[in-house]
Design a protein around this motif. Structure first.
Motif, PDB file in Angstrom:
ATOM      1  N   ARG A 119       0.815  -1.215   0.000  1.00 29.44           N
ATOM      2  CA  ARG A 119       0.000   0.000   0.000  1.00 29.44           C
ATOM      3  C   ARG A 119       0.850   1.266   0.000  1.00 29.44           C
ATOM      4  NH1 ARG A 119      -4.443  -1.976   4.522  1.00 29.44           N
ATOM      5  NH2 ARG A 119      -5.905  -2.964   3.057  1.00 29.44           N
ATOM      6  N   LYS A 295      -6.693  -5.755  -4.890  1.00 24.83           N
ATOM      7  CA  LYS A 295      -7.471  -4.524  -4.719  1.00 24.83           C
ATOM      8  C   LYS A 295      -6.570  -3.297  -4.662  1.00 24.83           C
ATOM      9  CE  LYS A 295     -11.494  -6.544  -2.401  1.00 24.83           C
ATOM     10  NZ  LYS A 295     -12.260  -6.643  -1.131  1.00 24.83           N
ATOM     11  N   VAL A 296      -5.378  -3.447  -4.081  1.00 26.94           N
ATOM     12  CA  VAL A 296      -4.434  -2.327  -4.045  1.00 26.94           C
ATOM     13  C   VAL A 296      -4.035  -1.940  -5.468  1.00 26.94           C
ATOM     14  CG1 VAL A 296      -2.150  -1.573  -3.288  1.00 26.94           C
ATOM     15  CG2 VAL A 296      -3.564  -2.963  -1.769  1.00 26.94           C
ATOM     16  N   HIS A 299      -7.068  -0.189  -7.153  1.00 28.45           N
ATOM     17  CA  HIS A 299      -7.315   1.183  -6.714  1.00 28.45           C
ATOM     18  C   HIS A 299      -6.248   2.145  -7.226  1.00 28.45           C
ATOM     19  CE1 HIS A 299     -10.206  -0.673  -3.950  1.00 28.45           C
ATOM     20  NE2 HIS A 299     -10.683   0.534  -3.745  1.00 28.45           N
ATOM     21  N   LYS A 300      -4.976   1.752  -7.124  1.00 27.66           N
ATOM     22  CA  LYS A 300      -3.900   2.680  -7.489  1.00 27.66           C
ATOM     23  C   LYS A 300      -3.739   2.841  -8.998  1.00 27.66           C
ATOM     24  CE  LYS A 300      -1.115   2.811  -3.373  1.00 27.66           C
ATOM     25  NZ  LYS A 300       0.246   3.080  -2.865  1.00 27.66           N
ATOM     26  N   TYR A 303      -8.751   2.943 -10.281  1.00 21.27           N
ATOM     27  CA  TYR A 303      -9.679   3.882  -9.655  1.00 21.27           C
ATOM     28  C   TYR A 303      -9.075   5.271  -9.474  1.00 21.27           C
ATOM     29  CZ  TYR A 303     -12.777  -0.039  -8.541  1.00 21.27           C
ATOM     30  OH  TYR A 303     -13.619  -1.116  -8.611  1.00 21.27           O
ATOM     31  N   TYR A 304      -7.819   5.318  -9.026  1.00 17.08           N
ATOM     32  CA  TYR A 304      -7.171   6.598  -8.755  1.00 17.08           C
ATOM     33  C   TYR A 304      -6.044   6.888  -9.743  1.00 17.08           C
ATOM     34  CZ  TYR A 304      -9.743   5.968  -4.427  1.00 17.08           C
ATOM     35  OH  TYR A 304     -10.749   5.743  -3.516  1.00 17.08           O
TER      36      TYR A 304
END
Length: 344
Positions: A119, A295-296, A299-300, A303-304
């Protein structure tokens, strides 16, 4: 049952999974097999299931292939055959030594289990971690499949070829065809074709593909991250099949032949494959490292993500596709590395 270390548990798990495929293959073949001797069938069954070189880690030979090869003519020992087998054995041992070396100095495999460290990474080291996991996974299976396969060749068997490097595969369908070729043969013979995966039957082909991925999900253990992996792979394979169907239509084919040059068509293929390749790699992150680490990455990187990061990813996928197609073209032109094998 207690285990002294994790390696013993992993070996038992992998061996049990391979045994599951072997006795399923044998049972499917015995359904339609006509034989006058049940004792011979029983002996053949145990010979197939417990053939030592392929027993622990594979690669998988379906029963029909094993029966044909084990009862076939014994290959003559020649100088070229000895050279080929020794060369293959030394190559596998070299990669095994490389794995041991790399795991002593680079901790990317253990790092994937440290959720806090993952993360804390930004996109570049995170991408490097994912790439390292993929390359490690490939080389691991080159050794796991390669060493038993070479030993079985001393018995005049012809096991499935070793996995292709995942960094030179740009299509979902090729990943399933050329990584675990034994599993692909199993799925095709016992699930895909019987359900209706014949040319021209498009609805049945999609149903057959879905059934294959349901079996893969079940065989790998029915974990939650496997749902993501299998679902994305099914979507990717289906989209590739649709694209192949559309581009094979007569109007599209005539337009391409009249107005699109071969280099431009190759560029278009690489561009179209880039998003699917990115999705394929993302699904593999779930498979390699589990749901939490997957999921990390999601997201990185998704999503972001930023327009710049999306552009870098897609351009990298485009370059990978071009490299893969050029490698395929080179291989078709030069097959020197397996010339000895083809002469056996």
């Amino acid at each position: 049952m207690t285990f002294t270390n994790e390696e013993h548990f992993y070996l038992l798990l992998f061996t049990s999974a391979m045994m599951n495929l072997r006795y399923t293959s044998a049972a499917m073949e015995f359904v339609n097999k006509k034989s006058d001797s049940k004792w011979k069938d029983c002996f053949d069954f145990f010979t197939y299931c417990f053939y030592l070189p392929l027993y622990f880690t594979g690669p998988l030979l379906t029963y029909d292939q094993f029966e044909q090869q084990i009862n076939g003519p014994v290959k003559t020992w020649t100088v070229s055959r000895v050279k080929y087998l020794v060369r293959e054995l030394m190559r596998i041992l070299l990669w095994a030594a490389f794995l041991e070396f790399i795991l002593h100095f680079y901790y990317f495999n253990a790092l994937a289990f440290d959720l806090h460290a993952v993360r804390s990474m930004n996109r570049w080291p995170l991408g490097g971690l994912g790439w390292s996991q993929g390359q490690f996974f490939h080389v691991k299976y080159v050794v796991m499949f390669g060493l038993p396969a070479v030993i079985s060749k001393f018995d005049s068997l012809n096991p499935p070829a070793q996995p292709l490097c995942i960094s030179r595969i740009y299509l979902y369908s090729d990943m399933w065809k050329y990584f675990d070729r034994g599993l692909y043969s199993f799925l095709k013979r016992y699930i895909y074709i019987p359900i209706g995966g014949d040319p021209g039957r498009y609805v049945q082909k999609f149903v057959a593909s879905a059934a294959c991925f349901v079996f893969i999900y079940y065989w790998h253990g029915m974990f939650d991250y496997l749902v993501v992996w299998c679902s994305l792979n099914f979507v990717g394979v289906s989209l590739e099949a649709i694209a192949t169907l559309v581009t094979s239509m007569a109007p599209i084919r005539r337009f391409r032949e009249s107005y699109v040059s071969p280099p431009m068509w190759r560029r278009l293929k690489a561009m179209a494959a880039a998003p699917l390749l990115a999705i394929s790699i993302m699904s593999n992150f779930y498979f390699f490292m589990g749901n939490d680490v997957g999921k990390v990455f999601l997201h990185k990187l998704v999503y972001y993500g930023t327009p710049q990061s999306y552009a870098v990813v897609l351009f990298s996928m485009y370059c990978l596709g071009q490299t893969a197609m050029e490698t395929e073209r080179w291989e078709q032109r030069s097959r020197w590395w397996d010339a000895e094998e083809k002469t056996q």
